[in-house]
Motif scaffolding. Structure first.
Motif, PDB file in Angstrom:
ATOM      1  N   UNK A   1      92.226  60.915  38.709  1.00 25.69           N
ATOM      2  CA  UNK A   1      91.052  60.154  38.266  1.00 25.69           C
ATOM      3  C   UNK A   1      90.119  59.931  39.442  1.00 25.69           C
ATOM      4  N   UNK A   2      88.834  60.136  39.205  1.00 21.58           N
ATOM      5  CA  UNK A   2      87.806  59.892  40.213  1.00 21.58           C
ATOM      6  C   UNK A   2      86.884  58.800  39.672  1.00 21.58           C
ATOM      7  N   UNK A   3      86.742  57.723  40.443  1.00 21.44           N
ATOM      8  CA  UNK A   3      85.952  56.589  39.947  1.00 21.44           C
ATOM      9  C   UNK A   3      84.637  56.388  40.684  1.00 21.44           C
ATOM     10  N   UNK A   4      84.289  57.273  41.605  1.00 21.80           N
ATOM     11  CA  UNK A   4      82.992  57.188  42.279  1.00 21.80           C
ATOM     12  C   UNK A   4      81.955  57.959  41.465  1.00 21.80           C
ATOM     13  N   UNK A   5      81.590  57.411  40.326  1.00 24.00           N
ATOM     14  CA  UNK A   5      80.628  58.048  39.431  1.00 24.00           C
ATOM     15  C   UNK A   5      79.240  57.514  39.771  1.00 24.00           C
ATOM     16  N   UNK A   6      78.331  58.406  40.124  1.00 26.78           N
ATOM     17  CA  UNK A   6      76.996  58.007  40.570  1.00 26.78           C
ATOM     18  C   UNK A   6      75.990  57.969  39.436  1.00 26.78           C
ATOM     19  N   UNK A   7      76.192  58.821  38.406  1.00 30.78           N
ATOM     20  CA  UNK A   7      75.243  58.911  37.303  1.00 30.78           C
ATOM     21  C   UNK A   7      75.989  59.363  36.057  1.00 30.78           C
ATOM     22  N   UNK A   8      75.611  58.795  34.910  1.00 33.05           N
ATOM     23  CA  UNK A   8      76.204  59.194  33.634  1.00 33.05           C
ATOM     24  C   UNK A   8      75.068  59.466  32.660  1.00 33.05           C
ATOM     25  N   UNK A   9      75.122  60.633  31.989  1.00 29.47           N
ATOM     26  CA  UNK A   9      74.145  60.978  30.957  1.00 29.47           C
ATOM     27  C   UNK A   9      74.905  61.125  29.648  1.00 29.47           C
ATOM     28  N   UNK A  10      74.721  60.157  28.748  1.00 28.60           N
ATOM     29  CA  UNK A  10      75.383  60.186  27.443  1.00 28.60           C
ATOM     30  C   UNK A  10      74.340  60.498  26.382  1.00 28.60           C
ATOM     31  N   UNK A  11      74.123  61.799  26.124  1.00 27.94           N
ATOM     32  CA  UNK A  11      73.177  62.272  25.110  1.00 27.94           C
ATOM     33  C   UNK A  11      71.770  61.705  25.305  1.00 27.94           C
ATOM     34  N   UNK A  12      71.279  61.780  26.522  1.00 26.81           N
ATOM     35  CA  UNK A  12      69.914  61.341  26.806  1.00 26.81           C
ATOM     36  C   UNK A  12      69.815  59.941  27.382  1.00 26.81           C
ATOM     37  N   UNK A  13      70.842  59.112  27.234  1.00 28.26           N
ATOM     38  CA  UNK A  13      70.840  57.761  27.806  1.00 28.26           C
ATOM     39  C   UNK A  13      71.420  57.849  29.213  1.00 28.26           C
ATOM     40  N   UNK A  14      70.541  57.821  30.201  1.00 22.87           N
ATOM     41  CA  UNK A  14      70.954  58.002  31.590  1.00 22.87           C
ATOM     42  C   UNK A  14      71.229  56.642  32.227  1.00 22.87           C
ATOM     43  N   UNK A  15      72.399  56.528  32.865  1.00 18.74           N
ATOM     44  CA  UNK A  15      72.771  55.322  33.601  1.00 18.74           C
ATOM     45  C   UNK A  15      72.969  55.712  35.055  1.00 18.74           C
ATOM     46  N   UNK A  16      72.188  55.096  35.930  1.00 16.89           N
ATOM     47  CA  UNK A  16      72.278  55.371  37.356  1.00 16.89           C
ATOM     48  C   UNK A  16      72.946  54.190  38.027  1.00 16.89           C
TER      49      UNK A  16
ATOM     50  N   UNK B   1      81.303  61.805  42.898  1.00 18.61           N
ATOM     51  CA  UNK B   1      81.521  62.128  44.308  1.00 18.61           C
ATOM     52  C   UNK B   1      83.019  62.287  44.536  1.00 18.61           C
ATOM     53  N   UNK B   2      83.398  63.484  45.019  1.00 18.38           N
ATOM     54  CA  UNK B   2      84.795  63.797  45.282  1.00 18.38           C
ATOM     55  C   UNK B   2      84.909  64.237  46.728  1.00 18.38           C
ATOM     56  N   UNK B   3      85.536  63.436  47.546  1.00 16.06           N
ATOM     57  CA  UNK B   3      85.758  63.709  48.960  1.00 16.06           C
ATOM     58  C   UNK B   3      84.480  64.087  49.687  1.00 16.06           C
ATOM     59  N   UNK B   4      83.428  63.311  49.483  1.00 15.67           N
ATOM     60  CA  UNK B   4      82.183  63.503  50.213  1.00 15.67           C
ATOM     61  C   UNK B   4      81.214  64.494  49.608  1.00 15.67           C
ATOM     62  N   UNK B   5      81.585  65.181  48.525  1.00 14.52           N
ATOM     63  CA  UNK B   5      80.690  66.121  47.869  1.00 14.52           C
ATOM     64  C   UNK B   5      80.409  65.650  46.454  1.00 14.52           C
TER      65      UNK B   5
ATOM     66  N   UNK C   1      83.040  53.408  34.981  1.00 17.84           N
ATOM     67  CA  UNK C   1      82.992  54.835  34.648  1.00 17.84           C
ATOM     68  C   UNK C   1      83.978  55.596  35.529  1.00 17.84           C
ATOM     69  N   UNK C   2      84.606  56.608  34.935  1.00 19.13           N
ATOM     70  CA  UNK C   2      85.506  57.456  35.714  1.00 19.13           C
ATOM     71  C   UNK C   2      85.598  58.829  35.068  1.00 19.13           C
ATOM     72  N   UNK C   3      86.056  59.781  35.861  1.00 16.92           N
ATOM     73  CA  UNK C   3      86.229  61.150  35.402  1.00 16.92           C
ATOM     74  C   UNK C   3      87.710  61.482  35.542  1.00 16.92           C
ATOM     75  N   UNK C   4      88.322  61.927  34.450  1.00 16.77           N
ATOM     76  CA  UNK C   4      89.737  62.276  34.437  1.00 16.77           C
ATOM     77  C   UNK C   4      89.850  63.804  34.486  1.00 16.77           C
ATOM     78  N   UNK C   5      90.596  64.303  35.473  1.00 18.61           N
ATOM     79  CA  UNK C   5      90.750  65.742  35.672  1.00 18.61           C
ATOM     80  C   UNK C   5      92.228  66.113  35.709  1.00 18.61           C
TER      81      UNK C   5
END
Length: 105
Positions: A35-50, A6-10, A58-62
């Motif tokens: 860095x965005x740290x509002x990660x709602x779901x992560x799929x690591x090769x079939x292992x889904x973490x909600x 989630x980045x600025x409400x989207x 978890x975070x996303x670096x851009x």
């Protein structure tokens, strides 16, 4: 591996190497990392973490590609029939283009 972030409400699907247009982020420069740290779901090769509501650690670096990108012009036209009432207004949304460098889960 991908993440829903989630980045600025989207919400965006972030994969490594993917470029995203997000709402304009103030005070960022071209080439800087964000860095965005509002990660709602992560799929690591079939292992889904909600997350509930977010995934811990978890975070996303851009990297910022372009700090200010103007979107397409949207014309808003309002008219009332038989009243001689017309209003025309235009609007261009401002975006920031980022490239996902890594998804850390």
């Amino acid at each position: 591996m991908y993440a829903i972030v989630e980045i600025q409400g989207q919400q965006f699907k972030a994969e490594q190497g993917k470029k995203l247009f997000v709402h304009h982020i103030k005070d960022v420069e071209e080439g800087k990392t964000v860095e965005f740290d509002k990660v709602l779901l992560v799929d690591a090769d079939g292992a889904v973490t909600v997350g509930a509501p977010t995934v811990e650690g978890a975070k996303v670096v851009c990297e910022v590609v372009k700090p200010l990108v103007k979107g397409d012009k949207v014309i808003v036209f309002k008219m009332k029939r038989r009243k001689d009432s017309r209003k025309r207004n235009g609007h261009r949304e401002q975006f920031t283009q980022v490239e996902v460098k890594s998804v850390i889960a």
